[in-house]
Scaffold this motif. Sequence first.
Motif, PDB file in Angstrom:
ATOM      1  N   ALA A  70       0.694  -1.193   0.085  1.00  0.00           N
ATOM      2  CA  ALA A  70       0.045   0.107  -0.114  1.00  0.00           C
ATOM      3  C   ALA A  70       0.959   1.106   0.039  1.00  0.00           C
ATOM      4  O   ALA A  70       0.650   2.026  -0.479  1.00  0.00           O
ATOM      5  N   GLY A  71       2.070   1.414   0.621  1.00  0.00           N
ATOM      6  CA  GLY A  71       2.806   2.336   0.894  1.00  0.00           C
ATOM      7  C   GLY A  71       3.471   2.738  -0.573  1.00  0.00           C
ATOM      8  O   GLY A  71       3.662   3.589  -0.951  1.00  0.00           O
ATOM      9  N   SER A  72       3.783   1.466  -1.200  1.00  0.00           N
ATOM     10  CA  SER A  72       4.710   1.881  -2.681  1.00  0.00           C
ATOM     11  C   SER A  72       3.691   2.172  -3.710  1.00  0.00           C
ATOM     12  O   SER A  72       3.977   2.661  -4.651  1.00  0.00           O
ATOM     13  N   ALA A  73       2.324   1.956  -3.437  1.00  0.00           N
ATOM     14  CA  ALA A  73       1.340   2.231  -4.589  1.00  0.00           C
ATOM     15  C   ALA A  73       1.108   3.745  -4.702  1.00  0.00           C
ATOM     16  O   ALA A  73       0.871   4.148  -5.726  1.00  0.00           O
ATOM     17  N   HIS A  74       1.679   4.499  -3.455  1.00  0.00           N
ATOM     18  CA  HIS A  74       1.472   6.142  -3.814  1.00  0.00           C
ATOM     19  C   HIS A  74       2.913   6.719  -3.847  1.00  0.00           C
ATOM     20  O   HIS A  74       2.822   8.016  -4.045  1.00  0.00           O
ATOM     21  N   ALA A  75       3.806   6.159  -4.189  1.00  0.00           N
ATOM     22  CA  ALA A  75       5.191   6.511  -4.793  1.00  0.00           C
ATOM     23  C   ALA A  75       5.138   7.140  -6.007  1.00  0.00           C
ATOM     24  O   ALA A  75       4.303   6.887  -6.932  1.00  0.00           O
ATOM     25  N   GLU A  76       5.913   8.390  -6.116  1.00  0.00           N
ATOM     26  CA  GLU A  76       5.890   9.200  -7.318  1.00  0.00           C
ATOM     27  C   GLU A  76       6.796   8.550  -8.516  1.00  0.00           C
ATOM     28  O   GLU A  76       7.717   7.679  -8.050  1.00  0.00           O
ATOM     29  N   VAL A  77       6.518   8.644  -9.516  1.00  0.00           N
ATOM     30  CA  VAL A  77       7.294   7.995 -10.766  1.00  0.00           C
ATOM     31  C   VAL A  77       8.216   9.249 -11.084  1.00  0.00           C
ATOM     32  O   VAL A  77       8.054  10.154 -11.201  1.00  0.00           O
ATOM     33  N   TYR A  78       9.552   8.735 -11.177  1.00  0.00           N
ATOM     34  CA  TYR A  78      10.595   9.664 -11.868  1.00  0.00           C
ATOM     35  C   TYR A  78      10.479   9.788 -13.103  1.00  0.00           C
ATOM     36  O   TYR A  78      10.392   8.669 -13.770  1.00  0.00           O
ATOM     37  N   GLU A  79      10.570  11.060 -13.734  1.00  0.00           N
ATOM     38  CA  GLU A  79      10.018  11.197 -14.993  1.00  0.00           C
ATOM     39  C   GLU A  79      11.408  11.668 -15.624  1.00  0.00           C
ATOM     40  O   GLU A  79      11.331  12.536 -16.906  1.00  0.00           O
ATOM     41  N   GLY A  80      12.382  11.970 -15.176  1.00  0.00           N
ATOM     42  CA  GLY A  80      13.640  12.415 -15.654  1.00  0.00           C
ATOM     43  C   GLY A  80      13.770  14.143 -15.320  1.00  0.00           C
ATOM     44  O   GLY A  80      12.936  14.406 -14.941  1.00  0.00           O
ATOM     45  N   VAL A  81      15.009  14.488 -16.091  1.00  0.00           N
ATOM     46  CA  VAL A  81      15.070  15.729 -16.073  1.00  0.00           C
ATOM     47  C   VAL A  81      13.848  16.648 -16.770  1.00  0.00           C
ATOM     48  O   VAL A  81      13.679  16.249 -18.138  1.00  0.00           O
TER      49      VAL A  81
END
Length: 125
Positions: free
Chosen positions: A19-30
């Motif tokens: 459940a905690g990892s489901a709300h993590a942000e996705v890194y989209e790069g620079v």
Amino acid sequence: MKKTSQLLGATMLALLGVAGSAHAEVYEGVLSIDSVRSRAEVAAEARQAARLGDQFGEAAFAGVTALPSNSAVSRTAVREGAIQAARAGDLYGEAASQQPVFAGQLDRATVRAEAREAAHSAPTL
């Protein structure tokens, strides 16, 4: 019973982790910047902003201060006051509480001779 509570605890920790990892942000790069203005336009805007000065400082709201059109004090009086202030020295420095030094009755050659005599007769350490 002990195995059941351990299994239940492990299951709960696993569910919390998912459940905690489901709300993590996705890194989209620079981030890439797509500018539609040319370098010359940006440089011209920067020069214009520099001419305006600091728009957010306290003095920015003061406007232009008007100079007095005529002064009650003459230029020579101001100059004499400045000369007297310069000769007075630092009125708030460490030496301000000391006695003022006045010109003595002796000439320069006599004072130098006395200083040399005092230096030669001083005891050595």
